[in-house]
Scaffold this active site. Sequence first.
Site, PDB file in Angstrom:
ATOM      1  N   SER A  29     -10.383  -8.756  46.938  1.00 56.09           N
ATOM      2  CA  SER A  29      -9.572  -7.732  46.167  1.00 56.09           C
ATOM      3  C   SER A  29     -10.313  -6.862  45.271  1.00 56.09           C
ATOM      4  CB  SER A  29      -8.409  -8.336  45.778  1.00 56.09           C
ATOM      5  OG  SER A  29      -8.756  -8.958  44.558  1.00 56.09           O
ATOM      6  N   ASP A  76      -9.358  -6.039  50.738  1.00 54.23           N
ATOM      7  CA  ASP A  76      -7.912  -5.973  50.691  1.00 54.23           C
ATOM      8  C   ASP A  76      -7.470  -4.696  50.056  1.00 54.23           C
ATOM      9  OD1 ASP A  76      -5.406  -6.898  51.401  1.00 54.23           O
ATOM     10  OD2 ASP A  76      -5.152  -8.373  49.686  1.00 54.23           O
ATOM     11  N   HIS A  77      -6.074  -4.631  49.869  1.00 55.18           N
ATOM     12  CA  HIS A  77      -5.613  -3.217  49.491  1.00 55.18           C
ATOM     13  C   HIS A  77      -6.435  -2.145  48.601  1.00 55.18           C
ATOM     14  CE1 HIS A  77      -1.368  -4.412  50.887  1.00 55.18           C
ATOM     15  NE2 HIS A  77      -1.933  -5.625  50.925  1.00 55.18           N
ATOM     16  N   ASP A 111      -4.839   1.279  51.355  1.00 55.83           N
ATOM     17  CA  ASP A 111      -3.793   1.367  51.085  1.00 55.83           C
ATOM     18  C   ASP A 111      -3.056   2.499  50.289  1.00 55.83           C
ATOM     19  OD1 ASP A 111      -0.852   0.805  50.482  1.00 55.83           O
ATOM     20  OD2 ASP A 111      -1.178  -1.284  49.481  1.00 55.83           O
ATOM     21  N   GLU A 141      -2.270   1.138  55.578  1.00 53.56           N
ATOM     22  CA  GLU A 141      -0.783   0.850  55.461  1.00 53.56           C
ATOM     23  C   GLU A 141      -0.202   2.033  55.296  1.00 53.56           C
ATOM     24  OE1 GLU A 141       1.907  -1.688  51.978  1.00 53.56           O
ATOM     25  OE2 GLU A 141      -0.073  -2.335  52.810  1.00 53.56           O
ATOM     26  N   HIS A 193       4.954  -8.566  48.159  1.00 48.90           N
ATOM     27  CA  HIS A 193       3.529  -9.241  47.649  1.00 48.90           C
ATOM     28  C   HIS A 193       4.529 -10.094  46.473  1.00 48.90           C
ATOM     29  CE1 HIS A 193       0.896  -6.316  48.774  1.00 48.90           C
ATOM     30  NE2 HIS A 193       0.704  -7.334  49.548  1.00 48.90           N
ATOM     31  N   GLY A 194       4.084 -11.469  46.047  1.00 50.03           N
ATOM     32  CA  GLY A 194       4.203 -12.311  44.835  1.00 50.03           C
ATOM     33  C   GLY A 194       5.653 -12.890  44.887  1.00 50.03           C
TER      34      GLY A 194
END
Length: 227
Positions: A29, A76-77, A111, A141, A193-194
């Site tokens: 990330s 990642d994003h 993203d 995304e 997320h999360g």
Amino acid sequence: AINVTSSSTANAVLEAARDVKAPIILQVSQGGSAYFAGKGLANDKQQASIAGATAAAHHIRTVAKAYGVPVVLHSDHCAHKLLPWFDGMLEADEAYFKEHQEPLFSSHMLDLSEESKEENIATCVKYFKRMAAIGLWLEMEIGITGGEEDGVDNTGVDNASLYTQPEDIYDVYTALSAINPNFSIAAAFGNVHGVYKPGNVKLEPELLGKHQSFASQKINGKEEKPL
């Protein structure tokens, strides 16, 4: 995919993959990349994240050979505000390609779901042309993933934004498939997320099947699952 933030975490994942005799996806990330490079580096221009991601990729490529594990190396994003990080990784990919005829990473994720659909697609097209030329896979995304991850906070977004519409998916498919087939679309179906309170999330994975059907119909059934 497993997020790695240091050589130690990367090695641990590779060891586990070796022991269970399985291929693995390792990813970095933006924040994890900066951590990989060290807290002593400034990151006002994403320089620590670029250095850390590049270092992680070289480390994993080197050590994975010793573990004998097939690895997909992913980032990642990447939101719009983090595009300088993406630029740095892509430049490292292109430099590595010149020497080794393959990119440093296997794939990257853009993203841009917080931007308009038009800007999201246009930016992905711009980057995907460069990526396709060196054999990189693009994950993009569209539709917002709720919750918070790596400094991107979508906890307050409208629930309707958590479900991607089939027309939007098809617009992405049309634009990217004209360049190269090596892309995937991360569509939102209520996922977050999360940490979140029970009952606050309603997943509707059946929407993904509807997206496939819609796209298949638009191309006159030439492919049952074009996405």
